[in-house]
Design a protein around this motif. Structure first.
Motif, PDB file in Angstrom:
ATOM      1  N   ASP A  95      10.098   8.279  -8.068  1.00  0.00           N
ATOM      2  CA  ASP A  95      10.322   6.910  -8.519  1.00  0.00           C
ATOM      3  C   ASP A  95      11.727   6.815  -9.113  1.00  0.00           C
ATOM      4  O   ASP A  95      12.008   7.396 -10.155  1.00  0.00           O
ATOM      5  CB  ASP A  95       9.273   6.537  -9.573  1.00  0.00           C
TER       6      ASP A  95
ATOM      7  N   ILE B  91      12.006  -1.384  -5.533  1.00  0.00           N
ATOM      8  CA  ILE B  91      12.433  -0.057  -5.100  1.00  0.00           C
ATOM      9  C   ILE B  91      11.198   0.813  -4.890  1.00  0.00           C
ATOM     10  O   ILE B  91      10.576   1.258  -5.861  1.00  0.00           O
ATOM     11  CB  ILE B  91      13.363   0.582  -6.147  1.00  0.00           C
TER      12      ILE B  91
ATOM     13  N   SER C  32      13.200   3.930  -9.914  1.00  0.00           N
ATOM     14  CA  SER C  32      13.388   2.688 -10.660  1.00  0.00           C
ATOM     15  C   SER C  32      13.882   2.910 -12.095  1.00  0.00           C
ATOM     16  O   SER C  32      14.696   2.107 -12.577  1.00  0.00           O
ATOM     17  CB  SER C  32      12.117   1.852 -10.638  1.00  0.00           C
TER      18      SER C  32
ATOM     19  N   PHE D 275      12.134  -3.378 -11.558  1.00  0.00           N
ATOM     20  CA  PHE D 275      12.813  -2.627 -10.509  1.00  0.00           C
ATOM     21  C   PHE D 275      11.814  -1.913  -9.602  1.00  0.00           C
ATOM     22  O   PHE D 275      12.069  -1.720  -8.415  1.00  0.00           O
ATOM     23  CB  PHE D 275      13.785  -1.626 -11.130  1.00  0.00           C
ATOM     24  N   ARG D 276      10.693  -1.515 -10.164  1.00  0.00           N
ATOM     25  CA  ARG D 276       9.674  -0.817  -9.380  1.00  0.00           C
ATOM     26  C   ARG D 276       9.111  -1.708  -8.261  1.00  0.00           C
ATOM     27  O   ARG D 276       8.701  -1.216  -7.225  1.00  0.00           O
ATOM     28  CB  ARG D 276       8.557  -0.358 -10.317  1.00  0.00           C
TER      29      ARG D 276
ATOM     30  N   VAL E 245      17.678   3.249 -11.830  1.00  0.00           N
ATOM     31  CA  VAL E 245      18.326   1.968 -11.551  1.00  0.00           C
ATOM     32  C   VAL E 245      18.327   1.106 -12.813  1.00  0.00           C
ATOM     33  O   VAL E 245      19.331   0.456 -13.133  1.00  0.00           O
ATOM     34  CB  VAL E 245      17.635   1.248 -10.370  1.00  0.00           C
TER      35      VAL E 245
END
Length: 83
Positions: free
Chosen positions: A65, A58, A67, A54-55, A70
């Motif tokens: 951060d 996003i 992520s 996810f990082r 999420v």
């Protein structure tokens, strides 16, 4: 089949908690404690493969951060689908 779904749901629930603990430890590791740093490294090893996905998509917003949040949401959706 029910036992497998239950087990998978519990593993995902535990993994959610590992992500939360890793986030908290990322703030506490600034204290310089070697114990906290060691635990952080262990949790980060477990969390980074999923959160890293996810990082990539996003970017940090104003230095934050999102992520892990999420990742938690996606894992929760998957966990609810399993049940």
């Amino acid at each position: 089949m029910g036992n497998v779904r239950y087990f998978l749901g519990q593993v995902l629930y535990l993994y959610e908690w590992v992500i939360v603990i890793e986030c908290i430890l990322s703030w506490l590791r600034m204290t310089g404690s070697t114990v906290i740093e060691d635990v952080y490294q262990a949790t980060n090893t477990l969390v980074e493969p999923v959160v890293g996905l996810f990082r990539r998509f996003i970017p940090p917003i104003m230095g934050m951060d999102f992520s892990p949040m999420v990742a938690l949401l996606v894992i929760e959706v998957v966990r609810n689908l399993v049940y």
